[in-house]
Design a protein around this motif. Structure first.
Motif, PDB file in Angstrom:
ATOM      1  N   TYR A 112       0.825  -1.206   0.000  1.00 58.93           N
ATOM      2  CA  TYR A 112       0.000   0.000   0.000  1.00 58.93           C
ATOM      3  C   TYR A 112       0.862   1.261   0.000  1.00 58.93           C
ATOM      4  O   TYR A 112       1.946   1.297   0.594  1.00 58.93           O
ATOM      5  N   GLY A 113       0.367   2.304  -0.663  1.00 59.51           N
ATOM      6  CA  GLY A 113       1.067   3.582  -0.669  1.00 59.51           C
ATOM      7  C   GLY A 113       2.453   3.454  -1.268  1.00 59.51           C
ATOM      8  O   GLY A 113       2.664   2.824  -2.295  1.00 59.51           O
ATOM      9  N   ARG A 117      -2.328  14.100  -1.692  1.00 58.33           N
ATOM     10  CA  ARG A 117      -3.076  13.411  -2.738  1.00 58.33           C
ATOM     11  C   ARG A 117      -2.320  12.174  -3.195  1.00 58.33           C
ATOM     12  O   ARG A 117      -1.104  12.188  -3.366  1.00 58.33           O
ATOM     13  N   TYR A 118      -3.069  11.095  -3.403  1.00 58.19           N
ATOM     14  CA  TYR A 118      -2.515   9.847  -3.916  1.00 58.19           C
ATOM     15  C   TYR A 118      -3.552   9.284  -4.878  1.00 58.19           C
ATOM     16  O   TYR A 118      -4.612   8.806  -4.462  1.00 58.19           O
ATOM     17  N   SER A 119      -3.284   9.371  -6.179  1.00 55.04           N
ATOM     18  CA  SER A 119      -4.281   9.035  -7.198  1.00 55.04           C
ATOM     19  C   SER A 119      -4.101   7.597  -7.665  1.00 55.04           C
ATOM     20  O   SER A 119      -3.169   7.314  -8.429  1.00 55.04           O
ATOM     21  N   LYS A 163      -4.037   3.731   6.106  1.00 53.72           N
ATOM     22  CA  LYS A 163      -5.358   3.373   6.618  1.00 53.72           C
ATOM     23  C   LYS A 163      -5.952   2.394   5.616  1.00 53.72           C
ATOM     24  O   LYS A 163      -6.254   2.765   4.479  1.00 53.72           O
ATOM     25  N   TYR A 205       0.523  12.682  -7.003  1.00 57.85           N
ATOM     26  CA  TYR A 205       1.112  11.998  -5.853  1.00 57.85           C
ATOM     27  C   TYR A 205       1.964  13.001  -5.084  1.00 57.85           C
ATOM     28  O   TYR A 205       2.724  13.766  -5.686  1.00 57.85           O
ATOM     29  N   GLU A 229      -6.206   4.553   2.185  1.00 58.68           N
ATOM     30  CA  GLU A 229      -6.115   6.003   2.257  1.00 58.68           C
ATOM     31  C   GLU A 229      -5.051   6.360   3.283  1.00 58.68           C
ATOM     32  O   GLU A 229      -4.517   5.475   3.961  1.00 58.68           O
ATOM     33  N   PHE A 230      -4.734   7.647   3.389  1.00 56.92           N
ATOM     34  CA  PHE A 230      -3.642   8.072   4.263  1.00 56.92           C
ATOM     35  C   PHE A 230      -4.152   8.646   5.574  1.00 56.92           C
ATOM     36  O   PHE A 230      -5.170   9.332   5.619  1.00 56.92           O
ATOM     37  N   ASN A 231      -3.406   8.378   6.635  1.00 57.51           N
ATOM     38  CA  ASN A 231      -3.545   9.032   7.930  1.00 57.51           C
ATOM     39  C   ASN A 231      -2.319   9.892   8.182  1.00 57.51           C
ATOM     40  O   ASN A 231      -1.256   9.667   7.586  1.00 57.51           O
ATOM     41  N   LYS A 273      -2.289  12.950   5.658  1.00 57.33           N
ATOM     42  CA  LYS A 273      -3.730  13.004   5.401  1.00 57.33           C
ATOM     43  C   LYS A 273      -4.078  14.028   4.332  1.00 57.33           C
ATOM     44  O   LYS A 273      -5.085  13.905   3.631  1.00 57.33           O
TER      45      LYS A 273
END
Length: 412
Positions: free
Chosen positions: A24-25, A287-289, A345, A252, A306-308, A284
């Motif tokens: 992830y990420g 942006r991460y597309s 997350k 990103y 998603e990001f925390n 948080k």
């Protein structure tokens, strides 16, 4: 020559982890800590001894002695016990972790250059799907090739690191339905730069005690590079078909990052150093597309993530019983602990890490070079739903070469 030696280490830095969480990420993030700092829980914002390279805060470079050259390299080995739905597995990971150097520029200035992992990706697992099976594999990461400089005046020092960030993150999905097999591949190619600004202030209390306050800041910025996805029928003589491509710029981001630390040092017959650090990263707001296949909008390369905001608390201590004593009295004994709310997350669950560390810095008989050997026990899992539980036993090994390279001998 120096640049070539650092670049030769890139393949070894690419896969220091082995965990499905790294799919992830940008993968599992590093904290720029050397082996010595990892033995103290990963502290370093307020560390400026001049005996060890400290990339966590570039303001520390000016503390180096004007005749000293430091070369530090480290590696680790990880044993991982994971559990998901009562199914337990054991895996291993590790490799070369970092290469750093520190050198004096003048009496009041110091510099550093090195190669570090910004993030690491490494995983392989499979599961059953309707009418077949599916496998997931990932590798790579983002590396930092940095150059830093700092200067000091009285008790205040200021420094900056400028880095070239590069690397490929590859995520593969292999589908094996009854009619054949298909490979979905997503590649993120990063070619970027970054900057970290650091400051430290040292306040002496008497002859043998001092306090140091340190802080760092790295600004939010968009990543540069490109990302693409391909699909390929692996059972036939076919070539990958590109099904999506985008620029990383504007799609990103990496976050605003702030670090702060406070340390206390007593040095007389013995030496004691205690430090507490806090890290905050505003993921948080980044942006991460995720990329979708243009042929099949239902195929998602990154799903359920998603990001925390990331926060990290760390505390560590180092004790040398007798600076000029016997061999074991001159060794440095270290302990530490940390807790992290990570930036990931996953399906509504935050990821948490906690660990305890210990280690010893063994001085070599002939000089000031230190061999750092440490252990770390770490736990990682999601919350409130645990998802995948992981326990790590990490063995860290670092060698900090301390050489007098700039001493000018008198010619008689």
């Amino acid at each position: 020559m120096l640049l070539g030696a650092l670049l030769c280490a890139v393949p070894a830095l690419a896969q220091n982890v082995s965990t499905p969480y790294s799919m992830y990420g940008y993968g599992i993030l590093g904290d720029r800590a050397t082996s010595m700092q990892k033995q103290m829980g990963g502290v370093g914002y307020a560390m400026n001894s001049g005996r060890q390279v400290n990339v966590m805060n570039p303001a520390s470079y000016a503390a180096i002695d004007s005749l000293t050259f430091l070369f530090d390299m480290g590696a680790d080995l990880s044993f991982i016990w994971s559990e998901e739905n009562s199914v337990r597995e054991k895996t291993t990971g590790g490799g070369l972790d970092y290469i750093t150097m520190q050198f004096p520029i003048s009496k009041y200035m110091g510099g550093s250059v090195g190669l570090l992992p910004y993030s690491s990706v490494g995983y392989a697992f499979g599961n059953e799907i309707s009418h077949g099976a599916m496998e997931n594999q990932g590798s790579g990461g983002i590396n930092e090739l940095y150059l830093g400089v700092s200067g000091k005046i009285k008790g205040f020092s200021l420094g900056v690191n400028v880095s070239y960030d590069f690397g490929n993150i590859v995520n593969d999905v292999f589908a094996y339905p009854s009619a054949g097999s298909t490979k979905f591949e997503h590649v993120m190619k990063v070619r970027d730069w970054n900057v970290v600004i650091g400051a430290q202030y040292t306040q002496k209390v008497g002859r043998f005690d001092r306090f140091v306050v340190g802080a760092t800041f790295s600004p939010k910025k968009t990543l540069l590079g490109s990302s693409w996805a391909t699909i390929q029928e692996t059972t036939q003589e076919s070539v990958p078909t590109e099904v999506g491509r985008m620029s990383l710029k504007g799609n990103y981001y990496t976050p605003n990052s702030i670090g702060a630390g406070l340390s206390y040092t007593h040095e007389r017959v013995s030496r004691l150093n205690i430090e507490f650090d806090y890290t905050w990263q505003g993921w948080k707001d980044c942006r991460y597309s995720p990329m979708y296949s243009t042929d099949d909008p239902g195929v998602v390369v990154f799903n359920g993530m998603e990001f925390n905001n990331r926060t990290r608390y760390a505390v560590g201590a180092e004790f040398v019983p007798k600076i000029r004593g016997s061999y074991m009295q001159r060794a440095a004994y270290r302990i530490g602990a940390y807790y992290t709310d990570d930036y990931l997350k996953i399906r509504g669950n935050g990821v948490r890490e906690a660990g305890v560390t210990a280690g010893v810095g063994f001085p070599t008989p002939e000089g000031k070079t230190i061999i750092n050997l440490g252990l770390e026990w770490k736990m990682r899992q999601a919350s409130p739903q645990a998802l995948l539980k992981e326990n790590y036993l990490n063995i860290t090994l670092g060698v900090n070469f301390n050489e007098v390279w700039f001493f000018k001998r008198k010619i008689r």
